[in-house]
Design a protein around this motif. Sequence first.
Motif, mmCIF file in Angstrom:
data_model
loop_
_atom_site.group_PDB
_atom_site.id
_atom_site.type_symbol
_atom_site.label_atom_id
_atom_site.label_comp_id
_atom_site.label_asym_id
_atom_site.label_seq_id
_atom_site.Cartn_x
_atom_site.Cartn_y
_atom_site.Cartn_z
ATOM 1 N N VAL A 190 19.237 31.230 21.687
ATOM 2 C CA VAL A 190 20.695 31.292 21.697
ATOM 3 C C VAL A 190 21.325 29.964 21.314
ATOM 4 C CG1 VAL A 190 22.697 31.747 23.100
ATOM 5 C CG2 VAL A 190 20.650 33.117 23.408
ATOM 6 N N ILE A 191 21.008 28.935 22.091
ATOM 7 C CA ILE A 191 21.694 27.673 21.834
ATOM 8 C C ILE A 191 21.242 27.099 20.495
ATOM 9 C CG2 ILE A 191 22.053 25.350 22.717
ATOM 10 C CD1 ILE A 191 21.613 26.476 25.478
ATOM 11 N N GLY A 192 19.973 27.315 20.174
ATOM 12 C CA GLY A 192 19.464 26.727 18.951
ATOM 13 C C GLY A 192 19.721 27.572 17.713
ATOM 14 N N PHE A 193 20.495 28.624 17.879
ATOM 15 C CA PHE A 193 20.764 29.490 16.725
ATOM 16 C C PHE A 193 21.861 28.855 15.883
ATOM 17 C CE2 PHE A 193 22.583 33.127 14.572
ATOM 18 C CZ PHE A 193 21.439 33.708 14.081
#
Lengths: 320, 663
Positions: free
Chosen positions: B528-531
């Motif tokens: 999620v955050i690294g998307f």
Amino acid sequence: MTLASHWRRVVALAEKRLPSLTRMRQREPLPILLNRRRIYIVPTGFGLGFAVLLCVMLVGALNYANNAALILTCLLGAASAGSMLVAFRVLNGLTIGTLRADSAVAGSSIRVSLDISTNDEARTGVHLDVHEQQLALQVPAHGAATAEFELLTEMRGWLPLPRMRIYTTWPLGMFRAWSWLNPDRQVLVYPRPEAFGPPPFEPQGDADRGRPRVGDELASLRDYRPGDPRRQIAWKLSARHHDLLVKDMEQPAPKEDWRLDWDNIHGLDAESRISRLARWIDEGHQGGRRWSLQLPDRYFDIAQGDEHYHRCMTALALQP
Amino acid sequence: MTRSRFSLRRVSPSDPPIGGRSFDLLCTTMAAVVAVHALHLPWWLTVSLLAILALRWRQRRTHARNVSAWLKIPLVALLLASIVATYGSIFGREPGSAFAVGLLVLKLLESEHRRDARVGVTFACFALMSALLFDQGMFATAFVALALLPALATLRSLEDARPEPARLTGEFSAPLLMLALSIPLALFAFLFVPRLSSPLWGAPMNNQARTGLSSRMSPGDMTELLTDDAPAMRVTFDGGKMPDRPARYFRAYVLWMFDGKEWRAGGGAYRRAPSTLVPGNNVTYEIALEATHEFAMPVLDAPVAPPEKSRMLPDRTVTANNRIDEVVRYRVASTTSYHFEPELDESVRHMALQLPDDVGPKARALAADWRARFGNDDGSIALAALGLFRDGGFSYTLAPPPLGRDRIDDFLFDTHQGYCEHYASAFTFLMRAAGIPARVVTGYQGGYWNTLGNYLLVRQSDAHAWSEIWLAGRGWVRYDPTGAVRPERVSQLGAAAAQPGENSLSGQWLREFRNRMDIVNQWWGRGVIGFDALRQQGLLRPFGIARADVGKLSLILVIGCALLVVVALTWALFRPREGDALDAWMRRLEAKLARAGVARRVSEGPRHYFARAARALPGDRASLEALAGLYIRLRYAFDEPPPEPLREFGGKVREFKPRRVVK
């Protein structure tokens, strides 16, 4: 010329395809079933404000590459968009059915009730705008709710129902789904009786006018006189007295039957005649009289009671 | 005929006051906002905001009245003043959000009408989102998403003519369902909303005093770092080939210049190709580095080649081309047995022997003494220094006494207390004083092996400093003086060793739990955050689109949203047909007859309808009469039409073909 005919075709097409938008010119019979062709959805002011906030949140989340905030924004946005469909579903399939109206005279307001029913799930937050009155109601599942409102009347005769708007902002208040209702029903408004005027002409001639008759109502108590019927003696009250008391039963003088006649009113225009006749009928009805009514086109024979009253008033209301 | 003007604008009713239930829900929303922000708000602000909230709630319950402006204005002023006093400014992430949350709670004081409540909920949503600027972990996000429930419930409760649940908790089920149903659309939008490859305006860097490794080191700097449990990076080794714990040194900075107080990189004089390296066995691994807002990319020991978008410095540390402002992943191959720069360049030797003139006379004397004793044996001198730390009464503590003017001598001969920085600094100083080329290296050491996720979790508390000295014939060799003082620091968890007093059982259990839970965070961080924009572009690779640019993504977003809208519309438009199977067959027959010109009228009963149809279609009189008889029997002779005749009726309807009347 061709332009005008083109325009007419466009209007006809709009009338056919978008009945809700053009419903103001075409009346339709009850019951009205709300369907997708005639339900329109617009965002409310609050919905627009919320959309602006969502945009700010979106740009902020994208700018800071904050995916958690982006997910939250998407979730809120999706929930708001879903609320639009919920709003649509509140109205879709509602039936606007039976109309009932009280009687009222011109100038006063008339109470009208309208049944809004569904034959599936319950509906929440249904609003009805009539004549600047706002009604909010819940429709139970497989049931009906009754919207009661008052219409201001101005003149006698048929009063067409005004164009009404049924709408809902359920569930979040961000979208308003609405549809125009323009039923072809009318409610009858009775003529307004004149404020004061002469009593109707009463034929004089009955000799025994004024003599009391034996009737059902108790007029007074008096001392017993020999010859009084035994069943008129007030036994209970007499027990507290030395003498017997007798109930004096009496009926007020029977009121003369009125023969109301359009042609017997002279020197007045039609409207004034109607309001005079309306007053007489009103007084006669309240005074328990019997009356007959002669109108230019029809005649109501002598009678009394509610039904007679409404029949006469309807005829008066519909006088050309 | 009444004429009315056509308009979309509604005559707005007077703004109705909020009901009791709505106000309760509004208070719950505000309390949720305060709770979500509680982690970074000053505690006194959290407490007083909650107190104001509770008082206002009570006040409105007892007598619904607006709060006087004489109370509101001073409260706003007080809030402003206290925030400026705490943070020194009203702008920025922390003071801004504190001010927003405070204003939101104070807005409750004047929330009496529906409009106020809606405005309050709108800004509460914004405040909830701003909480994610501080922590976008999975639990924080889930908590914030749950805090949307009272907000949506408040909006619902503001509508007229609704069924009111008997209890407050009953208000939350419908919003929960609503949120759950909107997850597909939300996820789709999340995947395909085109990301910005560069921010429109500056990313919020202010006040981000997140401790991290830096290119400078002066003893005392790392204290905060060593108590910070936040993840620094996660390392996945190819084939599970992980070096042993004592060999897990991730080098980030090599510090050359010492001015008596501070070690600095000073690599300016060292612009050369990467030093020679004779590699032994290689380890390949992938590192996911959390945002550091620096350039250094820690790598294990000696990397063979720099990863993408970075370059390798001569001392074999790696520097990213762009500042690391978000999680980056990189693959590196490193060697753990090597000869590192076996031939030392003269200029490098000069730099590795640099010392400030006026510092550490006693240390220099000690080094000269060792040099005299061991002659040319550099290795023995280093061992002597380690022996001094081990046996000379030195102790490892994160709270060392302050050092005086001469930090080296004070530490070596007076306080005897310190942690890795002190030891690395003193050791390197001693080596240089003895004429051995030496340098300080900072980075991470150790890490926690997460068996569930097969990766190594390195926390900020694993930050470490050590030394490398150059020995003839061996090149640069790592010496960790801290290990001499406190071997557990190297062999166990950094934080555990750092806090001997707090090393209780429960603390350990908690740490263990947190380490195990890290896999969830890892998953969240990766998925999620690294998307980011880059991974979004690769999203469609399985479908043959190598690089999804903004145009394609927008197109897919629009198409997908349209598809989802169609699905939702089908739901919205779907209304089950009424009646049973017989009604369904009858409707089919009616449709056939209507096509033949005999449509059923609203008020028409079946018998009359069939008779009319038979008159209109004389060619079908026989079959229509049979159908009529069957239908009337089925409909009126039974409570529930029996299956066998019903099937017969259905067959007849299917076969029925109205013959066109030739006119």
